[in-house]
Design an enzyme around this catalytic site. Structure first.
Site, PDB file in Angstrom:
ATOM      1  N   ILE A   8      -4.921  -0.500 -14.178  1.00 33.23           N
ATOM      2  CA  ILE A   8      -4.966  -0.335 -12.823  1.00 33.23           C
ATOM      3  C   ILE A   8      -6.061   0.371 -12.298  1.00 33.23           C
ATOM      4  O   ILE A   8      -6.693   1.384 -12.858  1.00 33.23           O
ATOM      5  CB  ILE A   8      -3.425   0.443 -12.383  1.00 33.23           C
ATOM      6  CG1 ILE A   8      -3.419   0.342 -11.112  1.00 33.23           C
ATOM      7  CG2 ILE A   8      -3.578   1.774 -13.176  1.00 33.23           C
ATOM      8  CD1 ILE A   8      -1.961   1.017 -10.807  1.00 33.23           C
ATOM      9  N   SER A   9      -6.683  -0.084 -11.248  1.00 37.73           N
ATOM     10  CA  SER A   9      -8.074   0.385 -10.544  1.00 37.73           C
ATOM     11  C   SER A   9      -7.478   1.617  -9.988  1.00 37.73           C
ATOM     12  O   SER A   9      -6.271   1.713  -9.446  1.00 37.73           O
ATOM     13  CB  SER A   9      -8.456  -0.672  -9.638  1.00 37.73           C
ATOM     14  OG  SER A   9      -9.018  -1.801 -10.416  1.00 37.73           O
ATOM     15  N   ALA A  10      -8.642   2.223  -9.521  1.00 37.50           N
ATOM     16  CA  ALA A  10      -8.373   3.458  -8.592  1.00 37.50           C
ATOM     17  C   ALA A  10      -7.872   3.301  -7.209  1.00 37.50           C
ATOM     18  O   ALA A  10      -8.256   2.240  -6.505  1.00 37.50           O
ATOM     19  CB  ALA A  10      -9.641   4.185  -8.524  1.00 37.50           C
TER      20      ALA A  10
END
Length: 487
Positions: free
Chosen positions: A62-64
């Protein structure tokens, strides 16, 4: 901005994203607040659910939050609309749920990922989030397949999508295939190489093939994503939605209104009148087909079936209005940033002034200390050994005691019981200076003045030092030094 928008709760994280300018539009802010990130992070990293950093566990990534915020702002979403959305490399489904909460129940939401375990995690996370979300959501479908090998002539890919987000870095050679999934006026946002790009489709390709002038690219920022995997597999089909009366309320307003009129007019007894000679077109107000036939026909239609296609001029006008709105927002943001900059400059000037004042005070204190030391040296040179003994009384007494303990005393030869103190000082040239004391061979009138009295002698003997100014000065300095030494 980036990497500084962490929080202990979801609302605090969103507040920081807004504070650092990552998100600016109200609909994106509401989308972030409606979807708690803790439902989508890997199980072993739930303690970092609201940290502004990417999280990874196995294939689950999951990206920032600030990356999703920038992408959602660039997608130009419209609240409660019938836009269709495709998430390529859907991952945990976090951004898909944010888009779903913004677009509403009339939209279409698809996701595709190449890892089966990621798709399972995504569906589980979406189910957990839906159980806590109180609102109407659109049709959402996550598919296991190869995003680089989508069947372009079947299913939803044939119709195209209004908004596309790519969650992994794609090479330029595959970009043309992915952007061909856009409808006219559609927007694609995703990393191409090391750049986060926004691509808008402004017109349909000609019969000769896709032209680069059909799209308007824009570089948003520099990013670093993992590459979108390429797997040699069969075509991946994005299945189309099938209309039925049970899902009728989830279709766009134009579709619901048109299908309602068709069903109400089906098999109507109204007879179409014969047209007059001057009437060129006949308007049939009756649908002579039975209701069951219309139900079958509607099951083959698309949600946007009854919407009129937009001309290129309308799309360009819409894009112009959107760019003007973006320009106004950018101008307002620039004015606000300049105001903050001026405030920071004023605060900087105030701190500089305070720093200079404190520096001046410190220099003044140092100068005063230097002047005092200079005055002390002048007094030593002026009054000679007497003043030197007065101002350095404590240090010299300690020196006398050390000298007396190391030297031999001749108390037996002192007939008057006086004290003999021989002080030997060595100058810079290594020569011994003359000894002085009350038992010197040369007795002068000034010997009494050169004699150094200790505090005990002054108090016990009760000597009166008021006869001469020098002696009075000695008495005052002796008392002052004695008090300071005790303190």
């Amino acid at each position: 901005m980036a990497w500084r928008s962490s929080g202990t709760t979801n609302d605090e994280m969103v507040d920081n994203l807004k504070r650092f300018g990552v998100i600016s539009t109200p609909i994106v802010e509401r989308g972030f607040r409606n979807v708690d990130r803790r439902f989508f992070v890997p199980k072993e990293r739930e303690d970092l659910a609201h940290a502004d950093q990417p999280l990874k566990e196995g294939n689950i990534h999951i990206s920032a939050p600030h990356i999703y915020g920038s992408a959602l702002e660039a997608l130009e979403l419209r609240e409660n609309s019938s836009l269709s959305f495709l998430n390529i490399g859907s991952g945990t489904g976090y951004i898909s749920c944010i888009v779903a909460s913004i677009l509403g129940s009339y939209s279409t939401n698809y996701g595709i990922d190449i890892h089966q375990d990621v798709v399972e995690h995504c569906n589980t996370s979406i189910a957990r989030w839906k159980s806590c979300f109180h609102g109407r959501l659109p049709h959402m479908q996550m598919i296991h397949g190869d995003a680089l090998n989508i069947a372009m002539t079947d299913g939803e890919a044939l119709i195209g999508f209004d908004r596309i987000y790519i969650g992994a870095s794609v090479s330029p050679k595959y970009l043309s295939k992915l952007r061909s999934l856009l409808k006219i006026g559609g927007v694609l946002v995703g990393p191409v190489g090391d750049e986060l790009m926004k691509i808008t489709r402004i017109k349909r390709s000609s019969a000769d093939g896709e032209n680069s002038t059909d799209f308007s690219p824009q570089v948003l920022s520099g990013v670093r994503f993992t590459a979108l995997l390429e797997v040699r597999s069969s075509k991946t089909l994005l299945p189309s939605r099938v209309w039925s009366p049970s899902v009728h309320q989830t279709y766009p307003e134009a579709f619901r209104k048109s299908s309602k009129e068709l069903l109400l007019c089906s098999h109507a007894p109204f007879v179409q009148p014969i047209p007059t000679p001057h009437q060129q077109h006949r308007l049939n107000m009756a649908a002579t087909l039975p209701r069951v036939i219309w139900l079958e026909i509607l099951s083959f239609t698309h949600p946007n079936w009854f919407e009129l296609p937009q001309s290129e001029e309308c799309i360009l006008r819409q894009r112009l209005s959107e760019e003007q709105e973006n320009s106004r927002n950018a101008h307002a943001a620039r004015v606000e940033a300049e105001a903050r900059c001026h405030a920071a400059e004023r605060e900087r000037d105030v701190f500089r002034l305070l720093a200079r004042r404190w520096q001046s005070r410190l220099l003044l204190l140092q100068q005063n200390r230097t002047d005092n030391d200079t005055v002390g040296d002048e007094m030593l040179a002026l009054h000679g050994r007497e003043s030197g003994a007065i101002f350095g009384l404590g240090a010299m007494l300690r020196g006398f005691h050390s000298d007396d303990s190391s030297s031999e005393s001749d108390d037996d030869e002192d007939e008057q019981g006086g004290h003999e103190m021989d002080v030997e000082e060595t100058n810079e040239d290594g020569q011994d200076e003359a000894d002085f004391g009350p038992d010197d061979d040369n007795d002068d009138d000034d010997d009494d003045e050169n004699y150094i009295f200790s505090d005990e002698e002054v108090e016990e003997e009760g000597m009166s030092l008021t006869s001469s100014p020098t002696a009075l000065f000695v008495k005052r300095q002796v008392r002052t030094v004695s008090v300071s030494e005790d303190v």
